[in-house]
Design a protein around this motif. Structure first.
Motif, short mmCIF file in Angstrom:
data_model
loop_
_atom_site.label_atom_id
_atom_site.label_comp_id
_atom_site.label_asym_id
_atom_site.label_seq_id
_atom_site.Cartn_x
_atom_site.Cartn_y
_atom_site.Cartn_z
N ASP A 162 -6.26 0.78 -11.51
CA ASP A 162 -5.15 0.14 -10.80
C ASP A 162 -5.04 0.63 -9.36
O ASP A 162 -4.61 -0.11 -8.47
CB ASP A 162 -3.83 0.46 -11.53
CG ASP A 162 -3.88 0.04 -12.99
OD1 ASP A 162 -4.21 -1.12 -13.26
OD2 ASP A 162 -3.61 0.89 -13.85
N GLN A 163 -5.40 1.91 -9.14
CA GLN A 163 -5.28 2.51 -7.82
C GLN A 163 -6.53 3.31 -7.48
O GLN A 163 -7.11 3.94 -8.37
CB GLN A 163 -4.07 3.45 -7.75
CG GLN A 163 -2.71 2.77 -7.80
CD GLN A 163 -2.35 2.12 -6.45
OE1 GLN A 163 -2.64 2.70 -5.40
NE2 GLN A 163 -1.73 0.96 -6.49
N VAL A 164 -6.93 3.25 -6.20
CA VAL A 164 -8.01 4.08 -5.70
C VAL A 164 -7.45 4.99 -4.63
O VAL A 164 -6.71 4.55 -3.74
CB VAL A 164 -9.15 3.22 -5.09
CG1 VAL A 164 -10.23 4.12 -4.49
CG2 VAL A 164 -9.75 2.31 -6.15
N ILE A 165 -7.77 6.28 -4.75
CA ILE A 165 -7.33 7.27 -3.75
C ILE A 165 -8.58 7.88 -3.14
O ILE A 165 -9.44 8.41 -3.87
CB ILE A 165 -6.46 8.37 -4.37
CG1 ILE A 165 -5.20 7.77 -4.99
CG2 ILE A 165 -6.09 9.43 -3.33
CD1 ILE A 165 -4.37 8.78 -5.78
N PHE A 166 -8.71 7.79 -1.83
CA PHE A 166 -9.83 8.42 -1.12
C PHE A 166 -9.33 9.70 -0.48
O PHE A 166 -8.43 9.67 0.36
CB PHE A 166 -10.42 7.48 -0.06
CG PHE A 166 -11.69 8.02 0.56
CD1 PHE A 166 -12.91 7.76 -0.02
CD2 PHE A 166 -11.65 8.80 1.71
CE1 PHE A 166 -14.09 8.25 0.54
CE2 PHE A 166 -12.81 9.31 2.27
CZ PHE A 166 -14.04 9.03 1.67
N LEU A 167 -9.90 10.82 -0.93
CA LEU A 167 -9.45 12.14 -0.48
C LEU A 167 -10.45 12.71 0.52
O LEU A 167 -11.66 12.73 0.27
CB LEU A 167 -9.33 13.08 -1.68
CG LEU A 167 -8.64 14.43 -1.48
CD1 LEU A 167 -7.18 14.23 -1.12
CD2 LEU A 167 -8.76 15.27 -2.75
N ALA A 168 -9.96 13.18 1.66
CA ALA A 168 -10.82 13.80 2.67
C ALA A 168 -10.02 14.87 3.40
O ALA A 168 -8.86 14.64 3.77
CB ALA A 168 -11.35 12.76 3.65
N ASN A 169 -10.64 16.04 3.55
CA ASN A 169 -10.00 17.16 4.25
C ASN A 169 -8.64 17.52 3.66
O ASN A 169 -7.70 17.86 4.37
CB ASN A 169 -9.84 16.82 5.74
CG ASN A 169 -11.17 16.56 6.43
OD1 ASN A 169 -12.14 17.27 6.19
ND2 ASN A 169 -11.21 15.52 7.26
N GLY A 170 -8.55 17.41 2.32
CA GLY A 170 -7.35 17.83 1.62
C GLY A 170 -6.21 16.85 1.67
O GLY A 170 -5.12 17.15 1.18
N GLN A 171 -6.44 15.67 2.26
CA GLN A 171 -5.37 14.70 2.37
C GLN A 171 -5.86 13.32 1.95
O GLN A 171 -7.05 13.05 1.90
CB GLN A 171 -4.85 14.64 3.81
CG GLN A 171 -4.20 15.95 4.29
CD GLN A 171 -3.72 15.85 5.72
OE1 GLN A 171 -4.37 15.22 6.55
NE2 GLN A 171 -2.58 16.48 6.02
#
Length: 575
Positions: A538-547
């Protein structure tokens, strides 16, 4: 080391009554052996004088029989009690060791190599067992016997008592201490070599396929040769030293015989009756030699014991500070919240997560993507409460997840890159998820993950052994067996840590379809390294540099987010 010891001294105190009894029986065993030789020597001398009546030597014969019976009886009881004592102690030690490792498994996995951990579990407790049997018992018994003999002879002549005492101390203390000094470095080196050998053998066994694929079978066979050779050479030097030491101890024992012979000729040859005691005194020392000579061997191994005690005392697990535990009924779970999370492993490590916020409703499927080292797996450990953030909080229905640690197994299921399958049957491996489920329920879980046709073709069916680490099955099949285990566990939240790594695209696609089909009613947090099967969430979260760099529904991101479109094209190999 011994001042702060918590692995040896507590058990000496706990079973001190049994220990003291075993030591006294050890002394009585040697005393009966000496008394047997004493009465035998007296009987032989007395018989040589041709007594006119058998009754003159009959009491000595009866006493000889009594001591002859007493020696094996006391020896048997001493062995029985001492080994019972040691087994009680080592049983407690092994239980404590495995509990310690279990409580802080992640710590041990990072601090110790597999080979070193095997050495720790396999040898250190055995070393402590030998510490009791080969060092403590013989030394205490030897010192008590030395004291008794010295006082006994000193009663007749102080000079001879002191001389015998010195010779006994050479056997009981001086020789053992010299052995320790000579062998300390050598024994330590042997321990290091053994640990290296454990590590090398572990590497070779786990990497055997890579050796073969590289065409380096000869190198595989010779990888441990140098270590084994060095270990054998060191052991050979130890063997030669022991031979010379034991020969010297026998020489000292011979000097004791000589001293006693002189002593008895000075004090027990005035009359014919006194002369009967010459052989008695001299022969009585023989069993004492059998008891005190092995003490040096026990002392020689002391450096190994010392190293084991140090290692065990350094194993104290990290004491986890948990809040007051609460209860959450599985059917009541509705919301998983990650509130302003900040996490770093230590002050010298970079901050992995900064002000991370997310609210996940029951039944939602979330994919977390991003470069390696951005804290994706760490986030899963924060979610299920294995790690605690420096700031922020993870909650279920507003209850801190760390306050639900006692219910962790009921709330969370975990499927990672390399799930472990035990060397037992398929049924037993799946039932690990919930041991109370019936055979029919286990088979239903296996059927749900589409393994029934495969299993029914096997000669032993569901009772087929998966072999060591699941070697009987392919990577995709191993993941399906583990997925069946998760189904049986039936936890409302499932954490997936790149479960399809290493699988070919077709197998990966089929496995992802199966995972999201059979877990359709579960809340899923899925860490993945690429976008294959991303349409399932349902959701995609792209994480980079801790955020969070970007977030949204996969279909919407595909339409509107240029960065996501580029990532998708790269993932598909379309540059």
């Amino acid at each position: 080391m011994w001042k702060h010891d918590t692995w040896v001294k507590p058990y000496l105190k706990q079973y001190k009554g049994l220990l003291i009894t075993a030591l006294l029986l050890g002394v009585l065993t040697t005393f009966c052996g000496g008394a047997l030789m004493f009465t035998s020597g007296y009987t032989i001398d007395k018989s040589a004088t041709h007594p006119f009546n058998i009754l003159l030597i009959y009491p000595a014969i009866v006493i000889t029989r009594a001591f002859g019976i007493g020696r094996p009886v006391f020896k048997y009881l001493e062995r029985l009690l001492s080994h019972n004592w040691v087994l009680k102690v080592t049983s407690n030690l092994r239980t404590r060791l495995y509990q310690t490792v279990e409580q802080d498994a992640a710590f041990f996995k990072e601090k110790y190599q597999s080979g070193n951990l095997l050495g720790l579990l396999a040898e250190d407790i055995d070393h402590l067992q030998n510490l009791y049997l080969r060092t403590i018992f013989p030394t205490v018994v030897g010192l008590l016997l030395a004291l008794i003999i010295t006082v006994g002879i000193g009663y007749f002549d102080l000079r001879f008592g002191i001389l015998i005492g010195i010779l006994l101390l050479i056997e009981v203390l001086v020789a053992p201490l010299v052995s320790t000094a000579v062998e300390a470095a050598r024994r330590s080196k042997q321990k290091v070599l053994k640990d290296q050998l454990y590590t090398q053998l572990t590497d070779n066994i786990l990497g055997v396929h890579d050796w073969i694929l590289a065409g380096r079978q000869t190198d595989f066979q010779s990888a441990t040769t140098n270590t084994v050779k060095a270990l054998n050479q060191s052991k050979l030097k130890s063997k030669h030293f022991r031979w010379r030491r034991d020969f010297s101890l026998q020489v000292v024992l011979g000097l004791m015989f000589l001293v006693l012979l002189i002593f008895t000729n000075l004090y027990f040859t005035g009359t014919q009756e006194q002369a009967n005691y010459v052989a008695a005194f001299v022969l009585a020392i023989a069993p004492v030699g059998e008891t005190i000579i092995p003490i040096s061997q026990g002392f020689e191994e002391y450096p190994t014991y010392q190293d084991s005690v140090k290692r065990l005392n350094n194993l104290e697990p990290t004491i986890e500070q948990l809040p007051t535990q609460q209860h959450l009924a599985l059917q009541d779970f509705q919301t998983l919240q990650l509130n302003h999370l900040q996490f770093e492993y230590d002050a010298d490590s970079p901050i992995l997560l900064t002000d991370f916020n997310q609210t996940i409703q029951r039944g939602q499927k979330v994919a977390l993507i991003g470069p390696s080292g951005t804290g994706k797996t760490t986030l899963l450990q924060l979610i299920n409460g294995d790690l605690a953030p420096q700031q922020g909080q993870v909650t279920l229905n507003q209850i801190p997840v760390r306050a639900l640690k006692t219910e962790q197994q009921q709330l969370f299921s975990f499927l990672n890159q390399q799930p472990f399958l035990f060397n037992t049957t398929i049924m037993n491996n799946v039932r690990l998820g919930n041991e109370h489920k019936t055979d029919a329920q286990v088979k239903a879980a296996l059927d749900a993950v589409h393994l029934t046709p495969l299993i029914e073709q096997l000669p032993n069916g569901y009772e087929t052994s998966v072999q060591e680490a699941g070697a009987r099955f392919s990577g995709g099949e191993q993941q399906r067996i583990t997925l069946a285990r998760i189904l049986l566990q039936d936890a409302p939240i499932v954490l997936l840590d790149e479960p399809t790594v290493g699988l070919d695209p077709i197998t990966e696609n089929k496995l992802l379809d199966t995972i999201f089909d059979v877990l359709h009613d579960k809340t899923i947090f899925w860490v993945t390294h690429h976008l294959q099967g991303i349409n399932h969430v349902d959701q995609v979260i792209f994480l980079a540099n801790g955020q969070i760099e970007m977030q949204g529904q996969p279909q919407k991101l595909m339409r509107e987010n240029q960065h996501f479109q580029e990532l998708y094209r790269m993932d598909q190999g379309d540059f």
